[in-house]
Design an enzyme around this catalytic site. Structure first.
Site, PDB file in Angstrom:
ATOM      1  N   LYS A  45     -39.594  26.169  19.358  1.00  0.00           N
ATOM      2  CA  LYS A  45     -39.816  27.600  19.910  1.00  0.00           C
ATOM      3  C   LYS A  45     -41.262  27.629  20.006  1.00  0.00           C
ATOM      4  CE  LYS A  45     -39.045  30.172  15.818  1.00  0.00           C
ATOM      5  NZ  LYS A  45     -38.550  31.126  15.428  1.00  0.00           N
ATOM      6  N   ARG A  99     -32.052  40.710   9.142  1.00  0.00           N
ATOM      7  CA  ARG A  99     -32.736  40.826  10.402  1.00  0.00           C
ATOM      8  C   ARG A  99     -31.573  40.607  11.532  1.00  0.00           C
ATOM      9  NH1 ARG A  99     -37.422  36.357  11.662  1.00  0.00           N
ATOM     10  NH2 ARG A  99     -35.732  34.974  11.688  1.00  0.00           N
ATOM     11  N   TYR A 135     -71.932  39.806  17.428  1.00  0.00           N
ATOM     12  CA  TYR A 135     -71.524  41.430  17.571  1.00  0.00           C
ATOM     13  C   TYR A 135     -71.555  41.935  16.351  1.00  0.00           C
ATOM     14  CZ  TYR A 135     -69.820  40.390  22.219  1.00  0.00           C
ATOM     15  OH  TYR A 135     -69.279  40.183  23.707  1.00  0.00           O
ATOM     16  N   MET A 179     -64.881  36.150  21.931  1.00  0.00           N
ATOM     17  CA  MET A 179     -64.032  36.074  22.571  1.00  0.00           C
ATOM     18  C   MET A 179     -63.803  34.414  22.966  1.00  0.00           C
ATOM     19  SD  MET A 179     -62.522  37.138  26.365  1.00  0.00           S
ATOM     20  CE  MET A 179     -62.526  38.917  26.044  1.00  0.00           C
TER      21      MET A 179
HETATM   22  C1  LIG Z   1     -33.555  30.922  12.725  1.00  0.00           C
HETATM   23  C2  LIG Z   1     -34.804  30.195  12.668  1.00  0.00           C
HETATM   24  N1  LIG Z   1     -34.461  28.869  11.902  1.00  0.00           N
HETATM   25  C3  LIG Z   1     -35.550  27.957  11.403  1.00  0.00           C
HETATM   26  C4  LIG Z   1     -36.713  28.413  11.713  1.00  0.00           C
HETATM   27  C5  LIG Z   1     -37.761  27.406  11.454  1.00  0.00           C
HETATM   28  O1  LIG Z   1     -38.731  27.870  10.339  1.00  0.00           O
HETATM   29  P1  LIG Z   1     -39.921  26.968   9.704  1.00  0.00           P
HETATM   30  O2  LIG Z   1     -40.833  26.865  10.722  1.00  0.00           O
HETATM   31  O3  LIG Z   1     -40.262  27.852   8.451  1.00  0.00           O
HETATM   32  O4  LIG Z   1     -39.274  25.665   9.322  1.00  0.00           O
HETATM   33  C6  LIG Z   1     -36.921  29.376  12.277  1.00  0.00           C
HETATM   34  C7  LIG Z   1     -38.364  29.921  12.491  1.00  0.00           C
HETATM   35  O5  LIG Z   1     -39.061  30.947  12.432  1.00  0.00           O
HETATM   36  C8  LIG Z   1     -36.027  30.286  12.658  1.00  0.00           C
HETATM   37  O6  LIG Z   1     -36.554  31.647  13.099  1.00  0.00           O
END
Ligand SMILES: Cc1ncc(COP(=O)(O)O)c(C=O)c1O
Length: 356
Positions: free
Chosen positions: A35, A131, A255, A303
């Site tokens: 992701k 969550r 700055y 920046m």
């Molecule tokens: C649901 C879920 N699984 C696995 C992971 C992977 O976590 P990590 O990057 O700590 O291995 C994440 C990352 O945020 C996650 O949200």
């Protein structure tokens, strides 16, 4: 690219880190978390490199999944937050994309949307992170209802660890026990472990592990760096000196004039700043490599530029190479000085990516 600022991705290191996952979880299947553009590393390239040795990928959104599909990635792709609107479901089914289901609303939307292909569902149970997910006592009912749903193919169980990065925290054991009890009762495949779980908590490995940060060579544990976990940094963030000049004793830099020169000295300007993803809160003293040698950042991060103290690089010239993080300067170290974690710095990188 005219500007010298770039993130260089070491694909051999990525492969080596995957081998580390395999060594820790040798009988588990692997869902590689790519992701957020593979934590800033370029999701398509990362997925192409990993594809033959992982069993699935995990992303945040249908758009991220479709980017991988369009690039020819064919392994299952899991939407970690599921879908946001029922209109996404036909595309999800068509793309053989899998969903995490974590609310009754998603369940209702799914059963009310006719689909040509059934989809795989990862049923999310909230084992203590509070969550996403159904509470453990809701799971059996929702599971039975999902089983009767023609839109659903395989059902698996998933949960997320809240405190696995602290090896002394009792929460992981509590979450793991609750999770394994449910997975055993339902007799379905399951997944719990992120990188910290994979490295530090074998009892969380279940059937599928979900490595993210460790694939990119970064330790999930505070006050440790990737090499201490047998990992290799995958990203090197680089730029170069675009100005070298002598300032006088008492001259201030940048700055807010927050840093003042203690003596006549050379100051270097590097073409990188917070618009490129370098953390604005990195304080004076944060290490930067100029010609491979550590020099301190001085003054505020702008920046698109930072300034560095070149007193121990008296021969530095315009064009000399600068590394902001990478193998010889752990991103974890920069992150800690900037009051954040390596994850955030990597995800925020916003400059051209090159891989080798
Ligand atoms: C649901 C879920 N699984 C696995 C992971 C992977 O976590 P990590 O990057 O700590 O291995 C994440 C990352 O945020 C996650 O949200």
């Amino acid at each position: 690219m005219s500007r010298p600022t770039r993130a260089i991705i070491d694909l051999a290191a990525l492969r080596a880190n995957l081998q580390r996952v395999q060594a820790c979880a040798s009988s588990q299947r692997i869902m590689a978390v790519v992701k957020a553009n593979a934590y800033g590393h370029g999701a398509v390239r990362v997925a192409e490199v990993l594809e033959s040795n992982v069993d699935a990928f995990a992303v945040r959104s249908l758009e991220e999944a479709l980017t991988l599909r369009d690039a020819g990635i064919s392994k299952p792709i899991v939407l970690l937050e599921g879908f946001f609107r029922p209109e996404e479901l036909p595309l999800i089914a068509q793309g053989t994309i899998e969903i995490v289901m974590h609310t009754g609303k998603q369940f209702e939307d799914l059963i009310n949307t006719p689909l040509n292909e059934a989809i795989n569902v990862w049923l999310k149970v909230d084992t203590g992170m509070h969550r996403l997910g159904f509470s453990p006592n809701e799971i059996e009912t929702i599971y039975e209802r999902l089983k009767d749903c023609s839109q659903v193919a395989e059902i698996r169980l998933i949960s997320h660890l809240a405190c696995a990065d602290n090896l002394d925290d009792a929460m992981t054991e509590i979450q793991s026990e609750a999770f394994m009890e449910l997975a055993t009762a339902l007799e379905i495949e399951s997944s719990l472990a992120n990188s910290a779980g994979i490295l530090g908590w074998p009892q969380t490995h279940a059937d599928w592990v979900r490595p993210g940060i460790m694939l990119y060579g970064v330790s999930p544990f505070p006050n440790r760096v990737g090499t201490e976990e047998g990992l290799q940094a995958v990203m090197q963030l680089e730029s170069s000196l675009i100005s070298v000049k002598r300032i006088r004793k008492g001259d201030s830099v940048g700055y807010g004039a927050t840093w003042t020169s203690p003596q006549s000295m050379l100051i270097g300007v590097v073409a990188i700043g917070y618009a490129d993803g370098y953390p604005r809160h990195a304080p004076s003293g944060t290490p930067v490599l100029v010609n491979g040698t550590r020099v301190p950042l001085v003054g505020r991060v702008s920046m698109d530029m930072i300034t560095v103290d070149l007193r121990n690089q008296p021969n530095a010239r315009i064009g000399d190479p600068v590394v902001l993080w990478g193998k010889n300067l752990p991103v974890e170290e920069v992150a800690s000085l900037a009051g954040t974690i390596g994850y955030e710095l990597l995800c925020h990188v916003n400059c051209p990516i090159e891989s080798y």
